[in-house]
Design an enzyme around this catalytic site. Structure first.
Site, PDB file in Angstrom:
ATOM      1  N   ASN A  64     -16.721 -15.890  14.627  1.00  0.00           N
ATOM      2  CA  ASN A  64     -16.907 -15.476  13.234  1.00  0.00           C
ATOM      3  C   ASN A  64     -15.618 -14.933  12.602  1.00  0.00           C
ATOM      4  O   ASN A  64     -14.829 -14.268  13.264  1.00  0.00           O
ATOM      5  CB  ASN A  64     -17.998 -14.401  13.171  1.00  0.00           C
ATOM      6  CG  ASN A  64     -19.368 -14.954  13.545  1.00  0.00           C
ATOM      7  OD1 ASN A  64     -19.661 -16.118  13.274  1.00  0.00           O
ATOM      8  ND2 ASN A  64     -20.175 -14.135  14.197  1.00  0.00           N
ATOM      9  N   LYS A 109     -20.825 -18.797  18.828  1.00  0.00           N
ATOM     10  CA  LYS A 109     -20.286 -18.328  17.550  1.00  0.00           C
ATOM     11  C   LYS A 109     -18.861 -17.790  17.639  1.00  0.00           C
ATOM     12  O   LYS A 109     -18.479 -17.140  18.599  1.00  0.00           O
ATOM     13  CB  LYS A 109     -21.186 -17.220  16.959  1.00  0.00           C
ATOM     14  CG  LYS A 109     -22.506 -17.698  16.422  1.00  0.00           C
ATOM     15  CD  LYS A 109     -22.384 -18.625  15.204  1.00  0.00           C
ATOM     16  CE  LYS A 109     -21.835 -17.911  14.011  1.00  0.00           C
ATOM     17  NZ  LYS A 109     -22.859 -17.314  13.154  1.00  0.00           N
ATOM     18  N   THR A 152     -11.072 -27.025  -8.343  1.00  0.00           N
ATOM     19  CA  THR A 152     -11.535 -26.187  -9.448  1.00  0.00           C
ATOM     20  C   THR A 152     -13.048 -26.238  -9.356  1.00  0.00           C
ATOM     21  O   THR A 152     -13.608 -27.254  -8.929  1.00  0.00           O
ATOM     22  CB  THR A 152     -11.067 -26.720 -10.822  1.00  0.00           C
ATOM     23  OG1 THR A 152     -11.648 -28.007 -11.029  1.00  0.00           O
ATOM     24  CG2 THR A 152      -9.534 -26.853 -10.892  1.00  0.00           C
ATOM     25  N   HIS A 153     -13.706 -25.139  -9.694  1.00  0.00           N
ATOM     26  CA  HIS A 153     -15.171 -25.035  -9.554  1.00  0.00           C
ATOM     27  C   HIS A 153     -15.619 -25.285  -8.109  1.00  0.00           C
ATOM     28  O   HIS A 153     -16.738 -25.719  -7.879  1.00  0.00           O
ATOM     29  CB  HIS A 153     -15.903 -26.005 -10.488  1.00  0.00           C
ATOM     30  CG  HIS A 153     -15.404 -25.986 -11.904  1.00  0.00           C
ATOM     31  ND1 HIS A 153     -15.969 -25.228 -12.897  1.00  0.00           N
ATOM     32  CD2 HIS A 153     -14.348 -26.616 -12.489  1.00  0.00           C
ATOM     33  CE1 HIS A 153     -15.307 -25.398 -14.037  1.00  0.00           C
ATOM     34  NE2 HIS A 153     -14.311 -26.230 -13.806  1.00  0.00           N
ATOM     35  N   TYR A 197      -5.899  22.755 -15.660  1.00  0.00           N
ATOM     36  CA  TYR A 197      -6.515  22.481 -14.371  1.00  0.00           C
ATOM     37  C   TYR A 197      -8.009  22.796 -14.386  1.00  0.00           C
ATOM     38  O   TYR A 197      -8.423  23.804 -14.943  1.00  0.00           O
ATOM     39  CB  TYR A 197      -5.826  23.302 -13.256  1.00  0.00           C
ATOM     40  CG  TYR A 197      -6.470  23.092 -11.898  1.00  0.00           C
ATOM     41  CD1 TYR A 197      -6.102  22.027 -11.084  1.00  0.00           C
ATOM     42  CD2 TYR A 197      -7.489  23.942 -11.444  1.00  0.00           C
ATOM     43  CE1 TYR A 197      -6.711  21.806  -9.855  1.00  0.00           C
ATOM     44  CE2 TYR A 197      -8.100  23.739 -10.204  1.00  0.00           C
ATOM     45  CZ  TYR A 197      -7.710  22.670  -9.425  1.00  0.00           C
ATOM     46  OH  TYR A 197      -8.317  22.459  -8.213  1.00  0.00           O
ATOM     47  N   ASN A 237      -2.138  25.113  -8.419  1.00  0.00           N
ATOM     48  CA  ASN A 237      -2.304  24.016  -9.387  1.00  0.00           C
ATOM     49  C   ASN A 237      -1.066  23.124  -9.452  1.00  0.00           C
ATOM     50  O   ASN A 237      -1.172  21.899  -9.442  1.00  0.00           O
ATOM     51  CB  ASN A 237      -2.617  24.571 -10.776  1.00  0.00           C
ATOM     52  CG  ASN A 237      -3.922  25.348 -10.797  1.00  0.00           C
ATOM     53  OD1 ASN A 237      -4.646  25.363  -9.805  1.00  0.00           O
ATOM     54  ND2 ASN A 237      -4.211  26.007 -11.902  1.00  0.00           N
TER      55      ASN A 237
HETATM   56  N1  ARG Z   1      -7.801  22.651  -3.397  1.00  0.00           N
HETATM   57  C1  ARG Z   1      -7.449  22.658  -4.789  1.00  0.00           C
HETATM   58  C2  ARG Z   1      -7.378  21.220  -5.309  1.00  0.00           C
HETATM   59  O1  ARG Z   1      -7.286  20.363  -4.506  1.00  0.00           O
HETATM   60  C3  ARG Z   1      -6.125  23.294  -4.985  1.00  0.00           C
HETATM   61  C4  ARG Z   1      -5.942  23.912  -6.317  1.00  0.00           C
HETATM   62  C5  ARG Z   1      -6.850  25.078  -6.435  1.00  0.00           C
HETATM   63  N2  ARG Z   1      -6.647  25.730  -7.651  1.00  0.00           N
HETATM   64  C6  ARG Z   1      -7.505  26.621  -8.150  1.00  0.00           C
HETATM   65  N3  ARG Z   1      -7.247  27.147  -9.294  1.00  0.00           N
HETATM   66  N4  ARG Z   1      -8.595  26.966  -7.493  1.00  0.00           N
HETATM   67  O2  ARG Z   1      -7.419  20.961  -6.487  1.00  0.00           O
END
Ligand code: ARG
Length: 476
Positions: free
Chosen positions: A291, A289, A161-162, A323, A116
């Protein structure tokens, strides 16, 4: 896919069997997050040093760990080490690589950290690094635009403009208007970077660590300005992703607006510019053409950039702290945004660099549609006529020209006095495009002196942004 029960997994202990094939396939991210590998390895080196300082790795173990990480990095760079579909994500793959090199010692690196805080750190590093590459590409485009602008300060064009002819402007001034938008994008990137330079590593899963780690040292080693102030926020926060995607989306919108103008300017109706053959495409059926696909693709691809921002904000909006696995969906949008801009920006720079401005067409178009009418009204104001009345008089003049299919300067002295006794023949002096341009001397206006000053300001702003783009994120 091989038998999941024998694959490297970071979480097998409490499970009696590996995941179902469908579970594993849903979970998999290594096919897109592998591009975080160099950043994950840099974070691993910093973490190893902190573990050693905490007495959790002895000096010999630290040296072997660092050597293995270097070796793994080289193997990743050469393609000798690649992830397999059994590696759930980049972190799993790299732990496998470390275990292959070090045996059980490789398992020590996971102490005190979690995927995380790792993934949040990796993504910040990746984006801070790529923001600089992106900034360099935007500066390249701005320099191409500025080069054309400098060559066309004195090229008159019908300002609109416009999408209707309004007042004559310097074509260089018009090009610099686009540069101003891109300069703001560059400012936004640098500003975003200061908020993104906060290091999540040390937050662990969400609560920090019971081991005597040193998040400030890790932050410093990885080029961040500070460690995160709150471990829960550190692993939950994806503001830096959303903000980056906003910058990318707005940049995409700026490219799209310039793209639209390129499409208009190359049309038969405008004919203001010619594209170099290298930056145009042909048609499979119509041999004549040529483009403006660069402009069209820039315009079209802005849609996905806007979409990525919407997608990530929607993904984030219902998430409880800290997370959640939903957060894995943060990566593909930013990767695609970077890849998309990496395609569009260099092509656009090439197009601008090599396009030919058709000065004759622009100069001929500049006064068309009575774009000098405001000059007449302003002349009357200088003679003491209230603007309200001057506007009315000039409107009558234009209507007479329309009815008799003539331009303002083609009306006779008698016709002028017939419309208003205030309209003396001297008014013709202001009926020139170059005169109208030269009369605009206030800062930021389209007159040649003001545009020259703007060019100078733009050049120094670009030099400063280039210097930022050339900075390094992760010191080695
Ligand atoms: N592949 C996960 C992501 O991109 C990594 C973190 C995974 N964490 C977890 N608690 N499964 O978020």
């Amino acid at each position: 896919m091989t038998d999941q029960s024998t694959a490297t997994r970071l979480w097998g202990g409490r499970f009696s069997a590996g995941p179902a094939e469908a579970m594993a396939r849903l979970s998999l991210s290594v096919h897109f997050d592998w591009r975080l590998a160099p950043y994950d390895l840099a974070a691993s080196r910093a973490h190893a040093r902190v573990l050693a300082r905490a007495g959790l790795l002895n000096e010999d173990e630290l040296q072997r760990m660092l050597a293995a990480l270097d070796d793994l990095e080289a193997a990743c760079a050469s393609g000798e080490f690649t992830p397999t579909p059994d590696d759930e994500d980049v972190h799993t793959a790299l732990e496998r690589g470390l275990l292959e090199r070090l045996g059980p010692l490789g398992g020590k690196l996971r102490a005190g950290r979690s995927r995380n805080d790792q993934v949040a750190t990796d993504l910040r590093l990746y984006l801070r690094d790529h923001a600089r590459t992106l900034a360099g590409q935007i500066v390249d485009l701005c320099q191409a635009l500025t080069g054309q602008a400098a060559a066309h300060v004195d090229t008159p064009a019908p300002g609109m403009t416009h999408l209707q002819h309004a007042q004559p402007v310097s074509f260089g001034h018009h090009l610099l208007a686009h540069v101003q938008a891109f300069l703001r994008d560059l400012d936004r990137l640098a500003d975003w970077d200061t908020r993104t330079a906060v290091c999540p590593l040390g937050a662990g899963a969400l609560a920090g660590s019971s081991l005597p780690l040193d998040p400030a040292a890790v932050a410093q080693e990885l080029g961040f300005t500070a460690p995160a102030a709150n471990s829960i926020d550190a692993v939950s926060d994806r503001d830096f992703v959303a903000e980056f995607l906003f910058i990318a989306a707005l940049l995409g919108v700026h490219l799209s607006r310039l793209g639209e103008e390129i499409v208009l300017w190359t049309s038969q109706e405008f004919g203001w510019i010619d594209l170099d053959d290298a930056y145009a495409t042909g048609s499979s059926i119509m041999p004549q053409k040529k483009n403006p696909d660069v402009g069209e693709l820039a315009r079209g691809k802005s849609g996905r950039l806007v979409g990525h921002l919407t997608g990530v904000l929607t993904m984030l909006k219902g998430l409880p702290l800290a997370y959640d696995r939903d957060l894995q969906e943060d990566k593909e949008p930013v990767f695609d945004a970077i890849d998309t801009l990496d395609l569009v920006l260099p092509a656009f720079t090439g197009l601008i660099d090599t396009m030919t401005v058709r000065v004759d067409r622009l100069a001929a178009a500049a006064p068309q549609g009575f774009t000098l009418a405001t000059e007449v009204a302003d002349w009357l104001v200088r003679q003491g006529v209230p603007f309200r009345e001057a506007h009315e008089i000039t409107g009558k003049l234009v209507s007479r020209c329309v009815a008799t299919e003539r331009e303002l300067h083609e009306l006779t002295d008698e016709e002028l006095t017939e419309v208003s006794p205030h309209l003396r023949p001297e008014v013709r002096q202001v009926l020139s495009v170059q005169g109208a341009l030269r009369a605009r001397t206030t800062p930021g206006s389209t007159g040649p002196t003001a545009v020259a000053a703007q060019l100078e300001q733009v050049r120094s702003a670009l030099a400063a942004r280039r210097a930022w783009a050339d900075t390094t994120v992760v010191p080695r």
